[in-house]
Design a protein around this motif. Structure first.
Motif, mmCIF file in Angstrom:
data_model
loop_
_atom_site.group_PDB
_atom_site.id
_atom_site.type_symbol
_atom_site.label_atom_id
_atom_site.label_comp_id
_atom_site.label_asym_id
_atom_site.label_seq_id
_atom_site.Cartn_x
_atom_site.Cartn_y
_atom_site.Cartn_z
ATOM 1 N N MET A 55 45.802 174.667 -20.303
ATOM 2 C CA MET A 55 47.094 175.228 -20.680
ATOM 3 C C MET A 55 48.167 174.867 -19.660
ATOM 4 S SD MET A 55 48.137 179.189 -21.508
ATOM 5 C CE MET A 55 47.616 179.787 -19.883
ATOM 6 N N CYS A 72 58.308 169.595 -27.897
ATOM 7 C CA CYS A 72 56.864 169.776 -27.739
ATOM 8 C C CYS A 72 56.088 168.871 -28.683
ATOM 9 C CB CYS A 72 56.498 171.238 -27.985
ATOM 10 S SG CYS A 72 56.969 172.358 -26.648
ATOM 11 N N VAL A 104 52.925 181.547 -24.755
ATOM 12 C CA VAL A 104 51.881 180.740 -25.394
ATOM 13 C C VAL A 104 50.944 181.686 -26.141
ATOM 14 C CG1 VAL A 104 50.101 178.983 -25.019
ATOM 15 C CG2 VAL A 104 52.012 179.180 -23.401
ATOM 16 N N PHE A 162 45.985 176.086 -27.851
ATOM 17 C CA PHE A 162 47.178 176.760 -27.358
ATOM 18 C C PHE A 162 48.376 176.385 -28.235
ATOM 19 C CE2 PHE A 162 44.537 176.158 -23.513
ATOM 20 C CZ PHE A 162 44.329 177.494 -23.216
ATOM 21 N N ARG A 163 49.160 177.360 -28.654
ATOM 22 C CA ARG A 163 50.373 177.118 -29.417
ATOM 23 C C ARG A 163 51.541 177.598 -28.552
ATOM 24 N NH1 ARG A 163 48.675 176.897 -34.821
ATOM 25 N NH2 ARG A 163 50.688 175.939 -35.298
ATOM 26 N N PHE A 164 52.377 176.690 -28.111
ATOM 27 C CA PHE A 164 53.508 177.035 -27.260
ATOM 28 C C PHE A 164 54.666 177.535 -28.129
ATOM 29 C CE2 PHE A 164 50.993 175.167 -24.118
ATOM 30 C CZ PHE A 164 51.583 175.310 -22.868
#
Length: 418
Positions: A269, A133, A290, A299-301
């Motif tokens: 997203m 990522c 997420v 957004f933090r995956f």
């Protein structure tokens, strides 16, 4: 991924599903809604979610945790139905791994719509997922890796993250059969002493995999999001569906599993999920966890599950039965126009009153009430086409049990009123 098995395009469709949890029942329900078929469920026991169901046929193995027994039974089931188009599904990380590792045998009988073993190894590891990522410009929590190999002397990684922090197994498959008192799916670590205890417990239990330590992204359950996708045999992303989590489970074994969600469309997203899938050469179903970072709005995956996910019925309920996508693509060899779901429904496995006691945000609570009034509510276990008296009792008791679990493991209550 294989296209179809020899002769698979003749004869009726026959889904065969590994496992026996609520996600397996949801798959069987979606198959039944789309095609009117009964699914064969292969597991070590007919657990509550699939017990007394008219839409499944049980194939019980002596040891549901023994890959050899599962594969042998799958081959036996296939040989008993030579005139069927057999589609194999699995919906837990370790069962997906069993299928992928035995693909050469299973593809002689089944369509196996899963990613390659090489890619599974890469993306199932939370540490490697974070690296991928980061390289793609997709935001993830800062991540440190603790090795638990056999090398001595063992050394703990230096942790320069702010406490509290999060610790979890890099690969859930490596963690599946490790047992120790206090075991959890995800640990919230408040102090260095707590982290030392966890490292000692894992070593004493014989754990030999990797754990990740991550910064804690603040915010309650309502900051979480779920993304479900299907990538067809040609690499086309044909299905994307997102959901806004309202409440998660808080039992040690189920921590982080959504208990209630509202489906919605969030293109920024979804675009990040699309980037990950396209860049890695992904195939089959994927489910992303997420979180929206309330400090930045970004957004933090957290991770991608190499399967459709435990709460997959939210996609069906929102109008895009995912079983149609996999059947038309992998079984029938036909292209299907891509779909991005935008219908809003409330998906829940808990009673409405319980849910509203935990949703603190007034705007979200209002959306929940509006969907309840509109009867735009989906409960995966409550299938009108499969409600025998014993089944009705189980569905009712499952809701009661949710109340008991939340009282025990997550007793804080902030009512918004009903």
């Amino acid at each position: 991924m294989s296209d179809v098995r020899p002769g698979a395009r003749s004869g009726p469709l026959q889904p065969v599903i590994l496992g026996a949890d609520i996600g397996v029942y949801a798959l069987a329900r979606s198959f039944h809604e789309a095609y009117g078929v009964t699914s064969v469920v292969v597991a070590g026991a007919a657990l509550g979610p699939v017990a007394h169901s008219r839409i499944v046929r049980h194939e019980i193995v002596a040891d549901g945790h023994d890959p050899r027994q599962l594969v042998d039974r799958l081959v036996s089931v296939a040989r008993s139905m030579p005139d069927r188009r057999l589609l194999l599904m699995a919906n837990s990380d370790w069962l997906v791994r069993v299928v992928v590792q035995h693909r050469a045998v299973l593809e002689q009988h089944y369509v196996v719509p899963f990613l390659s073993e090489q890619l599974l190894d890469r993306i199932s590891d939370k540490a490697t997922f974070a690296e991928i990522c980061t390289d793609l410009g997709i935001s993830v929590p800062r991540t440190l890796v603790q090795e638990f190999g056999s090398a001595e002397p063992w050394e703990a990684v230096a942790v320069d993250l702010e406490y509290p922090l999060i610790a979890k197994a890099a690969s859930s498959a490596d963690y599946q059969d490790v047992e120790f008192e206090g075991k959890k799916k995800v640990f919230e670590i408040a102090t260095p002493e707590e982290l030392d205890w966890l490292w000692g417990a894992l070593r004493d239990a014989g754990f030999r995999g990797r754990f990740v330590v991550q910064e804690l992204v603040p915010g309650d359950d309502t900051q979480m999001r779920s993304v479900t996708a299907y990538v067809d045999t040609h690499g086309e992303i044909t299905l994307l569906c997102a959901a806004h989590v309202l409440l998660e489970e808080h039992t040690p074994s189920g921590l982080g599993n959504p208990a209630a969600m509202i489906t919605y469309r969030d293109d920024p997203m979804l675009e990040q999920a699309r980037t990950f899938l396209a860049s890695t050469g992904y195939r089959g179903f994927a489910n992303f966890d997420v979180k929206v970072d309330p400090r930045t709005g970004k957004f933090r995956f957290f991770e991608v599950n190499p399967r459709i996910g435990r709460n997959n019925y939210y996609v069906t309920a929102a109008g895009a039965n995912p079983m149609r996508f996999v059947v038309e693509d992998a079984v029938e060899g036909r292209s299907i126009p891509p779909v991005v779901v935008d219908k809003e429904i409330l998906y829940s496995v808990v009673p409405h009153r319980l849910l509203l006691r935990y949703v603190r945000d007034r705007g979200l609570a209002a959306r929940v009430r509006r969907l309840i009034r509109a009867k735009a509510v989906a409960r995966p276990l409550a299938y009108p086409g499969d409600l025998s008296p014993r089944r009705r009792l189980y569905v009712a008791m499952a809701l009661v049990n949710q109340v008991r679990k939340f009282r025990r493991y997550y007793p804080e209550v902030t009512s918004t009123g009903f």
